[in-house]
Design a protein around this motif. Structure first.
Motif, PDB file in Angstrom:
ATOM      1  N   TRP A  42       0.839  -1.193   0.000  1.00 20.21           N
ATOM      2  CA  TRP A  42       0.000   0.000   0.000  1.00 20.21           C
ATOM      3  C   TRP A  42       0.875   1.243   0.000  1.00 20.21           C
ATOM      4  O   TRP A  42       1.878   1.299   0.711  1.00 20.21           O
ATOM      5  N   GLY A  43       0.466   2.247  -0.774  1.00 22.15           N
ATOM      6  CA  GLY A  43       1.102   3.545  -0.747  1.00 22.15           C
ATOM      7  C   GLY A  43       0.232   4.542   0.002  1.00 22.15           C
ATOM      8  O   GLY A  43      -0.643   4.149   0.786  1.00 22.15           O
ATOM      9  N   PRO A  44       0.423   5.833  -0.232  1.00 22.25           N
ATOM     10  CA  PRO A  44      -0.330   6.843   0.519  1.00 22.25           C
ATOM     11  C   PRO A  44      -1.800   6.908   0.101  1.00 22.25           C
ATOM     12  O   PRO A  44      -2.153   6.605  -1.034  1.00 22.25           O
ATOM     13  N   ARG A 115      11.173  -7.384  -4.303  1.00 21.64           N
ATOM     14  CA  ARG A 115      10.630  -6.772  -3.090  1.00 21.64           C
ATOM     15  C   ARG A 115      10.373  -5.291  -3.331  1.00 21.64           C
ATOM     16  O   ARG A 115      11.130  -4.624  -4.050  1.00 21.64           O
ATOM     17  N   ILE A 116       9.303  -4.785  -2.728  1.00 22.65           N
ATOM     18  CA  ILE A 116       8.994  -3.348  -2.734  1.00 22.65           C
ATOM     19  C   ILE A 116       8.769  -2.935  -1.289  1.00 22.65           C
ATOM     20  O   ILE A 116       8.028  -3.594  -0.560  1.00 22.65           O
ATOM     21  N   ARG A 117       9.405  -1.850  -0.878  1.00 24.75           N
ATOM     22  CA  ARG A 117       9.163  -1.313   0.465  1.00 24.75           C
ATOM     23  C   ARG A 117       9.067   0.206   0.364  1.00 24.75           C
ATOM     24  O   ARG A 117       9.875   0.845  -0.316  1.00 24.75           O
ATOM     25  N   GLU A 118       8.074   0.779   1.039  1.00 18.94           N
ATOM     26  CA  GLU A 118       7.855   2.221   0.980  1.00 18.94           C
ATOM     27  C   GLU A 118       8.461   2.876   2.218  1.00 18.94           C
ATOM     28  O   GLU A 118       8.540   2.265   3.294  1.00 18.94           O
ATOM     29  N   LEU A 119       8.899   4.130   2.085  1.00 15.83           N
ATOM     30  CA  LEU A 119       9.500   4.871   3.187  1.00 15.83           C
ATOM     31  C   LEU A 119       8.386   5.482   4.042  1.00 15.83           C
ATOM     32  O   LEU A 119       7.597   6.285   3.533  1.00 15.83           O
ATOM     33  N   PRO A 120       8.277   5.130   5.317  1.00 16.84           N
ATOM     34  CA  PRO A 120       7.181   5.645   6.148  1.00 16.84           C
ATOM     35  C   PRO A 120       7.131   7.172   6.233  1.00 16.84           C
ATOM     36  O   PRO A 120       6.059   7.756   6.308  1.00 16.84           O
ATOM     37  N   ASN A 122       7.921   9.227   3.921  1.00 14.57           N
ATOM     38  CA  ASN A 122       7.577   9.795   2.617  1.00 14.57           C
ATOM     39  C   ASN A 122       7.247   8.632   1.689  1.00 14.57           C
ATOM     40  O   ASN A 122       8.112   8.108   0.991  1.00 14.57           O
ATOM     41  N   SER A 123       5.968   8.218   1.697  1.00 18.84           N
ATOM     42  CA  SER A 123       5.611   6.954   1.052  1.00 18.84           C
ATOM     43  C   SER A 123       5.612   7.000  -0.468  1.00 18.84           C
ATOM     44  O   SER A 123       5.324   6.004  -1.121  1.00 18.84           O
ATOM     45  N   LYS A 124       5.963   8.146  -1.080  1.00 19.11           N
ATOM     46  CA  LYS A 124       6.171   8.159  -2.535  1.00 19.11           C
ATOM     47  C   LYS A 124       7.596   7.688  -2.870  1.00 19.11           C
ATOM     48  O   LYS A 124       7.925   7.486  -4.029  1.00 19.11           O
ATOM     49  N   ILE A 125       8.437   7.543  -1.844  1.00 20.55           N
ATOM     50  CA  ILE A 125       9.781   6.995  -2.021  1.00 20.55           C
ATOM     51  C   ILE A 125       9.737   5.504  -1.723  1.00 20.55           C
ATOM     52  O   ILE A 125       9.348   5.084  -0.625  1.00 20.55           O
ATOM     53  N   TRP A 138      13.418   4.773  -5.645  1.00 19.79           N
ATOM     54  CA  TRP A 138      12.612   5.436  -6.659  1.00 19.79           C
ATOM     55  C   TRP A 138      11.698   6.486  -6.022  1.00 19.79           C
ATOM     56  O   TRP A 138      11.077   6.227  -4.993  1.00 19.79           O
ATOM     57  N   ASP A 139      11.622   7.655  -6.648  1.00 17.43           N
ATOM     58  CA  ASP A 139      10.574   8.614  -6.333  1.00 17.43           C
ATOM     59  C   ASP A 139       9.477   8.367  -7.355  1.00 17.43           C
ATOM     60  O   ASP A 139       9.575   8.793  -8.508  1.00 17.43           O
ATOM     61  N   VAL A 140       8.437   7.661  -6.949  1.00 12.02           N
ATOM     62  CA  VAL A 140       7.457   7.178  -7.929  1.00 12.02           C
ATOM     63  C   VAL A 140       6.609   8.305  -8.520  1.00 12.02           C
ATOM     64  O   VAL A 140       5.997   8.133  -9.580  1.00 12.02           O
ATOM     65  N   GLU A 141       6.575   9.463  -7.865  1.00 12.53           N
ATOM     66  CA  GLU A 141       5.793  10.573  -8.405  1.00 12.53           C
ATOM     67  C   GLU A 141       6.540  11.319  -9.511  1.00 12.53           C
ATOM     68  O   GLU A 141       5.939  11.785 -10.475  1.00 12.53           O
TER      69      GLU A 141
END
Length: 462
Positions: A42-44, A115-120, A122-125, A138-141
């Protein structure tokens, strides 16, 4: 003959489960994938509305080489609790794509996304693992949307984390308290990075030209699309102590300096960066086989879960752990019939967690219920392992990853690699069990009593 019987068993189980979907679930969405996915996150949350919320969803596409591997950013419509009708829940087609999941952006990934892990913070990272020694950030935005076609150039990561000497494929974690990244690999090492400077420079330069670069405190520049090579970053620390491949890592929820790791050497190791690069505690035999996964309880920081190829999940209290010998778990959860691939604590309840395995089941457990089944019913059901209170049986092959939704805590996304059942692809499912299953019994009975009164009041009088 065995294969045919096994297939029949899977189909029969799935058919039986599908007939119960309107009863078991408050909401359910099935999304057929063209290619198998090894990771989902899940992302933001993007938008809140009356009946549903929109949220980012990250997943991978593992192709056969005819088109590139991709990291997919999707928008997901998450239906709010008690909104979906039972008729709607039951009318899903397992061969179709869900209208609730819409692809938003595609990143052409250099190699498979393991694997994918999001940065708490800044969850677009997000960080990804592939079949290489590097971790990709990655900055997905800001990443451009790409079309995955044969011969297409790979997307360039915003940052490459170096430090492993051999491939690091699965063990990956982001820190809840600081912008730290943790990884484990085939070189038997655990590697720690700080991406603080990179995140800062991204924020500073977000309004500037895509081809500009902004110096960070380390004297390097933040990569922008248009530059030839991504910036690389060396480790903050390298930690040696495992005797085989490190399969999973996790931070302590309250400390960027404390973390744990598990591996194919059957070891569970606790580390503290403040006291050096050697293990603080090394449990030599935490399980009877390879360890695949680990998670640290965000509500009670003494509790750690591990999952293994011995088909079990074990819960440890770090206050009781000592180096060497056989680990002494508080409890062994034995409800799977194949290797456990993923474990994760609920973001909402301190005693609840999920476990996914190669047997195709995603089990939901509550360790506070251990022993209470007998208290409530007077007998212990032999088919129900202690603590198990829900079993998601919607996948027809191994469940390779799942993720609780922190914005909607009882909503789970899960993926399975069921190529045989889906014509070469995988299955993504988003689901929320009925709250009558997990709410306290007294609350449920009180609510049912209200409905009873309402029905009696509204019924026509003779």
């Amino acid at each position: 003959m065995k294969e045919r019987d096994g297939k029949a068993t899977v189909d029969e189980r799935y058919t039986q489960w599908k007939s119960l979907v309107p009863v078991l679930y408050d909401w359910f969405a099935n999304h057929n994938l063209v290619w198998p996915s090894l990771s989902c996150r899940w992302g933001p949350q993007l938008e809140q509305a009356t009946y549903k919320n929109r949220q980012r969803l990250y997943l991978s596409e593992q192709t056969d080489g005819s088109v590139p591997n991709t990291l997919v950013i999707a928008n997901c419509e998450v239906v709010k609790p008690r909104v979906a009708a039972a008729e709607h829940i039951s009318q899903f087609n397992e061969e179709a794509r869900s209208p609730f999941v819409k692809k938003y952006k595609t990143i052409i990934h250099p190699g498979e996304v393991n694997r994918i892990r999001e940065l708490p913070q800044n969850s677009k990272i997000v960080a990804t693992h592939t079949d290489s020694p590097d971790v990709l950030i990655w900055d997905v935005e800001t990443q451009p949307n790409r079309h995955p076609m044969l011969g297409a150039a790979e997307s360039r990561p915003d940052l490459v984390l170096t430090g492993h000497q051999q491939n690091a494929e699965f063990a990956l974690a982001m820190c809840p308290t600081e912008p730290f990244v943790l990884s484990g690999g085939k070189d038997k090492s655990v590697v720690l990075w700080s991406i603080q400077d990179h995140i800062s420079s991204l924020a500073e330069s977000s309004s500037k030209s895509p081809v500009s670069s902004t110096p960070n405190s380390g004297g390097k520049s933040s990569i922008k699309s248009g530059e030839k090579n991504p910036e690389s970053l060396g480790p903050r620390g390298v930690y040696q102590g495992h005797g085989d491949t490190v399969e999973d890592v996790q931070f302590c929820p309250s400390s960027a300096q404390e973390f744990c790791s598990v591996g194919d050497d059957s070891c569970l190791i606790l580390w503290d960066a403040r006291v050096g690069t050697s293990p603080v505690v090394k449990v030599e035999k935490a399980h009877d086989a390879d360890l695949h996964c680990v998670d640290w309880n965000p509500h009670d920081q003494n509790l750690i879960l591990t999952g293994s190829a011995d088909n079990s999940v074990r819960m440890f209290d770090r206050r009781n752990l000592t180096s060497g010998g056989v680990g002494s778990p508080i409890h062994k959860f034995e409800g799977h019939k194949a290797a456990v691939l993923c474990v994760q604590w609920s973001p909402d309840r301190a005693s609840v967690f999920g476990s996914a395995a190669e047997d195709g089941f995603l089990n939901i457990w509550d360790y506070e219920k251990i022993g209470k089944q007998k208290e409530h019913t007077g007998v212990k059901t032999p088919n129900s392992p202690p603590g198990l209170f829900f079993q998601h049986a919607g996948h027809r092959d191994k469940v390779v990853d799942f993720h609780w939704n922190a914005s909607d805590p009882w909503t789970i996304v899960s993926v399975s690699d069921d190529c045989g059942s889906t014509g070469g692809g995988g299955t993504l499912q988003i689901w929320r069990m009925s709250d009558l299953i997990y709410r306290p019994e007294d609350d449920v009975l009180a609510e049912l009593e209200k409905f009873k009164t309402h029905i009696l009041t509204c019924s026509p009088k003779a």
